[in-house]
Motif scaffolding. Sequence first.
Motif, PDB file in Angstrom:
ATOM      1  N   SER A  46       0.819  -1.205   0.000  1.00  0.00           N
ATOM      2  CA  SER A  46       0.000   0.000   0.000  1.00  0.00           C
ATOM      3  C   SER A  46       0.858   1.264   0.000  1.00  0.00           C
ATOM      4  O   SER A  46       0.393   2.326  -0.391  1.00  0.00           O
ATOM      5  CB  SER A  46      -0.928   0.003   1.213  1.00  0.00           C
ATOM      6  OG  SER A  46      -0.166  -0.057   2.402  1.00  0.00           O
ATOM      7  N   CYS A  47       2.109   1.150   0.397  1.00  0.00           N
ATOM      8  CA  CYS A  47       2.991   2.323   0.471  1.00  0.00           C
ATOM      9  C   CYS A  47       3.873   2.490  -0.761  1.00  0.00           C
ATOM     10  O   CYS A  47       4.675   3.414  -0.811  1.00  0.00           O
ATOM     11  CB  CYS A  47       3.888   2.217   1.698  1.00  0.00           C
ATOM     12  SG  CYS A  47       3.010   2.146   3.247  1.00  0.00           S
ATOM     13  N   ASP A  48       3.755   1.614  -1.734  1.00  0.00           N
ATOM     14  CA  ASP A  48       4.638   1.647  -2.908  1.00  0.00           C
ATOM     15  C   ASP A  48       4.667   3.009  -3.594  1.00  0.00           C
ATOM     16  O   ASP A  48       5.697   3.434  -4.100  1.00  0.00           O
ATOM     17  CB  ASP A  48       4.238   0.586  -3.936  1.00  0.00           C
ATOM     18  CG  ASP A  48       4.578  -0.823  -3.490  1.00  0.00           C
ATOM     19  OD1 ASP A  48       5.300  -0.971  -2.484  1.00  0.00           O
ATOM     20  OD2 ASP A  48       4.124  -1.775  -4.156  1.00  0.00           O
ATOM     21  N   GLU A  49       3.547   3.689  -3.632  1.00  0.00           N
ATOM     22  CA  GLU A  49       3.451   4.967  -4.339  1.00  0.00           C
ATOM     23  C   GLU A  49       3.659   6.171  -3.419  1.00  0.00           C
ATOM     24  O   GLU A  49       3.552   7.313  -3.860  1.00  0.00           O
ATOM     25  CB  GLU A  49       2.102   5.073  -5.054  1.00  0.00           C
ATOM     26  CG  GLU A  49       1.903   4.006  -6.127  1.00  0.00           C
ATOM     27  CD  GLU A  49       3.010   4.012  -7.190  1.00  0.00           C
ATOM     28  OE1 GLU A  49       3.390   5.105  -7.658  1.00  0.00           O
ATOM     29  OE2 GLU A  49       3.496   2.918  -7.529  1.00  0.00           O
ATOM     30  N   MET A  50       3.981   5.914  -2.160  1.00  0.00           N
ATOM     31  CA  MET A  50       4.240   6.989  -1.209  1.00  0.00           C
ATOM     32  C   MET A  50       5.469   7.782  -1.664  1.00  0.00           C
ATOM     33  O   MET A  50       6.459   7.205  -2.093  1.00  0.00           O
ATOM     34  CB  MET A  50       4.481   6.396   0.175  1.00  0.00           C
ATOM     35  CG  MET A  50       4.814   7.402   1.241  1.00  0.00           C
ATOM     36  SD  MET A  50       4.965   6.641   2.883  1.00  0.00           S
ATOM     37  CE  MET A  50       6.554   5.859   2.753  1.00  0.00           C
ATOM     38  N   SER A  78       9.947   6.314   6.768  1.00  0.00           N
ATOM     39  CA  SER A  78       8.869   5.481   6.220  1.00  0.00           C
ATOM     40  C   SER A  78       8.894   4.059   6.765  1.00  0.00           C
ATOM     41  O   SER A  78       8.221   3.183   6.235  1.00  0.00           O
ATOM     42  CB  SER A  78       8.969   5.464   4.693  1.00  0.00           C
ATOM     43  OG  SER A  78      10.253   5.084   4.276  1.00  0.00           O
ATOM     44  N   SER A  80       7.509   2.585   9.202  1.00  0.00           N
ATOM     45  CA  SER A  80       6.254   1.995   9.679  1.00  0.00           C
ATOM     46  C   SER A  80       5.444   1.376   8.550  1.00  0.00           C
ATOM     47  O   SER A  80       4.476   0.664   8.796  1.00  0.00           O
ATOM     48  CB  SER A  80       5.422   3.047  10.409  1.00  0.00           C
ATOM     49  OG  SER A  80       5.085   4.086   9.507  1.00  0.00           O
ATOM     50  N   CYS A  81       5.861   1.621   7.320  1.00  0.00           N
ATOM     51  CA  CYS A  81       5.139   1.125   6.159  1.00  0.00           C
ATOM     52  C   CYS A  81       5.262  -0.390   6.004  1.00  0.00           C
ATOM     53  O   CYS A  81       4.327  -1.051   5.584  1.00  0.00           O
ATOM     54  CB  CYS A  81       5.661   1.827   4.914  1.00  0.00           C
ATOM     55  SG  CYS A  81       4.762   1.413   3.438  1.00  0.00           S
ATOM     56  N   HIS A  82       6.411  -0.938   6.327  1.00  0.00           N
ATOM     57  CA  HIS A  82       6.644  -2.369   6.154  1.00  0.00           C
ATOM     58  C   HIS A  82       7.702  -2.821   7.154  1.00  0.00           C
ATOM     59  O   HIS A  82       8.688  -2.121   7.375  1.00  0.00           O
ATOM     60  CB  HIS A  82       7.100  -2.665   4.723  1.00  0.00           C
ATOM     61  CG  HIS A  82       6.943  -4.096   4.346  1.00  0.00           C
ATOM     62  ND1 HIS A  82       7.735  -5.088   4.859  1.00  0.00           N
ATOM     63  CD2 HIS A  82       6.076  -4.714   3.515  1.00  0.00           C
ATOM     64  CE1 HIS A  82       7.379  -6.243   4.365  1.00  0.00           C
ATOM     65  NE2 HIS A  82       6.361  -6.041   3.541  1.00  0.00           N
ATOM     66  N   THR A 116       8.869   7.685  -5.697  1.00  0.00           N
ATOM     67  CA  THR A 116       8.026   6.743  -4.959  1.00  0.00           C
ATOM     68  C   THR A 116       8.917   5.846  -4.097  1.00  0.00           C
ATOM     69  O   THR A 116      10.099   5.658  -4.395  1.00  0.00           O
ATOM     70  CB  THR A 116       7.204   5.853  -5.908  1.00  0.00           C
ATOM     71  OG1 THR A 116       8.096   5.044  -6.688  1.00  0.00           O
ATOM     72  CG2 THR A 116       6.307   6.694  -6.804  1.00  0.00           C
ATOM     73  N   LEU A 117       8.340   5.310  -3.053  1.00  0.00           N
ATOM     74  CA  LEU A 117       9.081   4.398  -2.196  1.00  0.00           C
ATOM     75  C   LEU A 117       9.606   3.212  -2.999  1.00  0.00           C
ATOM     76  O   LEU A 117      10.737   2.783  -2.815  1.00  0.00           O
ATOM     77  CB  LEU A 117       8.199   3.914  -1.039  1.00  0.00           C
ATOM     78  CG  LEU A 117       8.853   2.933  -0.070  1.00  0.00           C
ATOM     79  CD1 LEU A 117      10.076   3.556   0.601  1.00  0.00           C
ATOM     80  CD2 LEU A 117       7.850   2.461   0.972  1.00  0.00           C
ATOM     81  N   LYS A 118       8.797   2.694  -3.908  1.00  0.00           N
ATOM     82  CA  LYS A 118       9.201   1.550  -4.728  1.00  0.00           C
ATOM     83  C   LYS A 118      10.454   1.876  -5.556  1.00  0.00           C
ATOM     84  O   LYS A 118      11.389   1.084  -5.606  1.00  0.00           O
ATOM     85  CB  LYS A 118       8.039   1.141  -5.635  1.00  0.00           C
ATOM     86  CG  LYS A 118       8.208  -0.181  -6.319  1.00  0.00           C
ATOM     87  CD  LYS A 118       7.944  -1.313  -5.347  1.00  0.00           C
ATOM     88  CE  LYS A 118       7.453  -2.549  -6.045  1.00  0.00           C
ATOM     89  NZ  LYS A 118       7.024  -3.566  -5.144  1.00  0.00           N
TER      90      LYS A 118
END
Length: 138
Positions: A46-50, A78, A80-82, A116-118
Amino acid sequence: MSILLLLTTLLLSACQGHSATLLPPTANFLMENIRLLSQLLQTQGSCDEMNVTDVFAGGKTGDDVEMLCKAATVLWESHSCHSYLEGIYSNLLTLVQRKNIGHKAPCPVAEATTTTLKEFLRALHRLHQRLMKTRSWE
């Protein structure tokens, strides 16, 4: 290739403390991060596009320790995202502290460019692979 990396990691961890260790201790942290990053990049999250700060913008080269230190800062923001991000962050801190060249993580980062995070994780993965391949970390 993932299985080969896992087997290598297991073999190296079994040899810890023996004089036959082939790679320096820092290589273990790099290999672990490569494994974690590979797993993260193969999943959808869900955070890939953050949006995160792009410390790799413009293909900067030079001080790899500084790049890893700045990457640690971005990961902390970031984490807490994963759950894997916490492990990668921890390994980056250890790598930066072992080099001890005046960088004290987390390093400040300029928030000029974002990605993006990705994409950030892809760039971090490439940096880790280059460090392992060139053995420039030793």
